[in-house]
Write a protein that holds these residues in place. Structure first.
Motif, mmCIF file in Angstrom:
data_model
loop_
_atom_site.group_PDB
_atom_site.id
_atom_site.type_symbol
_atom_site.label_atom_id
_atom_site.label_comp_id
_atom_site.label_asym_id
_atom_site.label_seq_id
_atom_site.Cartn_x
_atom_site.Cartn_y
_atom_site.Cartn_z
ATOM 1 N N ILE A 265 -4.368 -15.916 -3.155
ATOM 2 C CA ILE A 265 -4.333 -15.655 -4.603
ATOM 3 C C ILE A 265 -5.347 -16.585 -5.259
ATOM 4 C CG2 ILE A 265 -2.884 -15.590 -6.664
ATOM 5 C CD1 ILE A 265 -0.447 -15.342 -4.816
ATOM 6 N N SER A 266 -6.394 -16.023 -5.823
ATOM 7 C CA SER A 266 -7.501 -16.843 -6.325
ATOM 8 C C SER A 266 -7.133 -17.680 -7.547
ATOM 9 C CB SER A 266 -8.709 -15.952 -6.656
ATOM 10 O OG SER A 266 -8.376 -15.008 -7.662
ATOM 11 N N THR B 54 1.623 3.685 9.208
ATOM 12 C CA THR B 54 2.738 3.345 8.317
ATOM 13 C C THR B 54 2.307 2.293 7.308
ATOM 14 O OG1 THR B 54 4.367 3.838 10.043
ATOM 15 C CG2 THR B 54 5.099 2.471 8.198
ATOM 16 N N HIS B 55 1.576 1.297 7.781
ATOM 17 C CA HIS B 55 1.103 0.234 6.898
ATOM 18 C C HIS B 55 0.212 0.808 5.803
ATOM 19 C CE1 HIS B 55 -1.530 -3.319 5.866
ATOM 20 N NE2 HIS B 55 -0.320 -3.816 5.693
ATOM 21 N N LYS B 56 -0.682 1.683 6.169
ATOM 22 C CA LYS B 56 -1.585 2.313 5.201
ATOM 23 C C LYS B 56 -0.792 3.157 4.201
ATOM 24 C CE LYS B 56 -5.734 5.222 4.965
ATOM 25 N NZ LYS B 56 -6.735 5.987 5.765
ATOM 26 N N ASP B 57 0.186 3.912 4.699
ATOM 27 C CA ASP B 57 1.020 4.749 3.823
ATOM 28 C C ASP B 57 1.845 3.900 2.867
ATOM 29 O OD1 ASP B 57 0.040 6.992 5.098
ATOM 30 O OD2 ASP B 57 1.792 7.261 6.397
ATOM 31 N N TYR B 58 2.355 2.762 3.362
ATOM 32 C CA TYR B 58 3.188 1.898 2.529
ATOM 33 C C TYR B 58 2.371 1.200 1.444
ATOM 34 C CZ TYR B 58 7.528 2.302 5.235
ATOM 35 O OH TYR B 58 8.683 2.755 5.809
ATOM 36 N N ILE B 59 1.127 0.890 1.753
ATOM 37 C CA ILE B 59 0.265 0.295 0.731
ATOM 38 C C ILE B 59 0.122 1.271 -0.435
ATOM 39 C CG2 ILE B 59 -2.115 -0.371 0.185
ATOM 40 C CD1 ILE B 59 -2.301 -1.608 2.956
ATOM 41 N N GLY C 11 0.422 -3.416 -1.400
ATOM 42 C CA GLY C 11 0.159 -4.240 -0.233
ATOM 43 C C GLY C 11 1.063 -5.435 -0.067
ATOM 44 N N ASN C 12 1.740 -5.852 -1.154
ATOM 45 C CA ASN C 12 2.572 -7.055 -1.079
ATOM 46 C C ASN C 12 4.047 -6.782 -1.351
ATOM 47 O OD1 ASN C 12 0.608 -9.340 -0.551
ATOM 48 N ND2 ASN C 12 -0.376 -8.320 -2.280
ATOM 49 N N HIS C 13 4.450 -5.535 -1.138
ATOM 50 C CA HIS C 13 5.868 -5.209 -1.151
ATOM 51 C C HIS C 13 6.470 -5.714 0.160
ATOM 52 C CE1 HIS C 13 9.551 -2.758 -0.963
ATOM 53 N NE2 HIS C 13 9.418 -2.610 -2.273
ATOM 54 N N TRP C 14 7.745 -6.081 0.145
ATOM 55 C CA TRP C 14 8.332 -6.667 1.350
ATOM 56 C C TRP C 14 8.333 -5.694 2.534
ATOM 57 C CZ3 TRP C 14 12.773 -4.764 3.686
ATOM 58 C CH2 TRP C 14 13.599 -3.919 2.925
ATOM 59 N N LYS C 15 8.500 -4.399 2.274
ATOM 60 C CA LYS C 15 8.484 -3.436 3.379
ATOM 61 C C LYS C 15 7.097 -3.345 4.012
ATOM 62 C CE LYS C 15 12.279 -0.468 1.804
ATOM 63 N NZ LYS C 15 12.678 0.902 1.385
ATOM 64 N N ASP D 270 -5.271 -10.286 -7.056
ATOM 65 C CA ASP D 270 -6.547 -9.822 -6.512
ATOM 66 C C ASP D 270 -6.341 -8.535 -5.712
ATOM 67 O OD1 ASP D 270 -7.802 -12.118 -7.519
ATOM 68 O OD2 ASP D 270 -7.235 -13.269 -5.742
ATOM 69 N N TYR D 271 -7.126 -7.527 -6.008
ATOM 70 C CA TYR D 271 -7.005 -6.242 -5.323
ATOM 71 C C TYR D 271 -7.328 -6.387 -3.835
ATOM 72 C CZ TYR D 271 -7.690 -1.347 -4.096
ATOM 73 O OH TYR D 271 -7.615 -0.129 -3.480
ATOM 74 N N GLY D 272 -6.463 -5.808 -3.007
ATOM 75 C CA GLY D 272 -6.719 -5.780 -1.569
ATOM 76 C C GLY D 272 -6.385 -7.053 -0.822
ATOM 77 N N LYS D 273 -5.833 -8.049 -1.525
ATOM 78 C CA LYS D 273 -5.463 -9.312 -0.879
ATOM 79 C C LYS D 273 -3.974 -9.295 -0.531
ATOM 80 C CE LYS D 273 -9.425 -11.559 -1.279
ATOM 81 N NZ LYS D 273 -10.179 -12.096 -0.126
ATOM 82 N N PHE D 274 -3.653 -9.647 0.708
ATOM 83 C CA PHE D 274 -2.259 -9.686 1.146
ATOM 84 C C PHE D 274 -1.752 -11.129 1.099
ATOM 85 C CE2 PHE D 274 -3.829 -6.028 3.955
ATOM 86 C CZ PHE D 274 -3.521 -5.089 2.972
ATOM 87 N N PHE D 275 -0.898 -11.423 0.135
ATOM 88 C CA PHE D 275 -0.380 -12.787 0.009
ATOM 89 C C PHE D 275 1.070 -12.915 0.476
ATOM 90 C CE2 PHE D 275 0.201 -10.741 -4.169
ATOM 91 C CZ PHE D 275 1.577 -10.883 -4.347
#
Length: 278
Positions: free
Chosen positions: A178-179, A230-235, A240-244, A150-155
């Motif tokens: 995760i739907s 940083t969070h926005k740049d990393y996304i 959004g769900n990369h470990w970094k 799902d787009y934009g969902k942080f799992f």
């Protein structure tokens, strides 16, 4: 991490099969037609086929598997498949930590030999993930080419606490984010099967140390702003769900991470150690 673009379908259905048949005296043109049909079914079914689909080539299963072993290696006649798949992938999609140096058969070649040379079934992976996954069933893993979240969902959740000069980190999958229940179950299973929590603790320790040392901030407000940037740049860079990205999100949510901690780390007054997850 988690997902990759689907490989060139046209090559999978045509060039790959034609070259496979051309360089194997035990495969006929008819076998090639059956392989193309099987590959197309695999694609339509988004990375899986059943026994009925595999049955027409059951007598050629071992022959096809042997072609992978002998001809997809670096200088083999099918090595172009390997080169194509590894060329654009810098990190293993199963862990996001190591460089992919091998190809994982999503559906195991020992059981599903008919798919051994199908590029749609070959996932670039690191040695550690490949050999750990080989002991498990494919249905417990995410298919990097076909599964979509799902787009934009942080799992991918990282929990960080600071205890006795240690960053205590824990990692988990929030299945509720995760739907698709089946995908949620497979994502959590992959996380557990590949021992990712333990592996991320080790990687995140060094990552956090290096990251905190780069922070330039003069107030609690500027620290929070920098973390959010940083969070926005990393996304954008990793997803959004990369470990970094998840680790930075964990820092944002860590109430005890403040300017004083940053300054102490930068002055080497606090050791950046990794504790045991809560």
């Amino acid at each position: 991490m988690w997902i990759l673009d689907i490989p060139d379908i046209s090559k999978a259905f045509n060039e790959d099969v034609d070259e496979l048949v051309k360089h194997c005296r035990n495969l006929s043109t008819h076998d090639g037609d059956l392989l193309k049909k099987l590959y197309k079914k695999y694609n339509i079914c988004k990375g899986k086929v059943n026994a009925v689909d595999l049955n027409p080539l059951s007598s050629k299963k071992n022959i096809i598997r042997d072609q992978y072993i002998s001809k997809i290696k670096e200088k083999g006649t099918l090595s172009f498949i390997r080169k194509d798949l590894l060329r654009e992938v810098s990190k293993c999609p199963f862990c996001g930590i190591n460089e992919p140096v091998t190809l994982d058969h999503y559906m195991d070649k020992s059981l599903y030999g008919q798919l051994a040379c199908c590029r749609l079934n070959l996932i670039p992976s690191c040695w550690k993930c490949n050999h750990t996954k080989a002991k498990k069933t494919y249905s417990d893993f995410v298919h990097a080419y076909y599964d979509r979240f799902d787009y934009g969902k942080f799992f991918f959740v990282t929990t960080i606490k600071i205890k006795k000069n240690k960053f205590v980190m824990d990692f988990c999958i929030d299945k509720g984010a995760i739907s698709n229940k089946d995908l949620a179950d497979r994502t959590a299973s992959q996380f557990d099967n590949l021992l990712l929590c333990k592996r991320y603790r080790k990687e995140a320790t060094k990552f956090l140390l290096d990251y905190v040392k780069t922070l330039i901030c003069s107030s609690e407000k500027s620290l929070k702003q920098m973390l959010k940037k940083t969070h926005k740049d990393y996304i954008k860079k990793y997803g959004g769900n990369h470990w970094k990205t998840s680790v930075i999100r964990g820092l944002i949510n860590c109430n005890s991470f403040n300017l004083s901690v940053v300054q102490n780390i930068q002055k080497h007054k606090v050791r950046m150690e990794n504790g045991i997850g809560a």
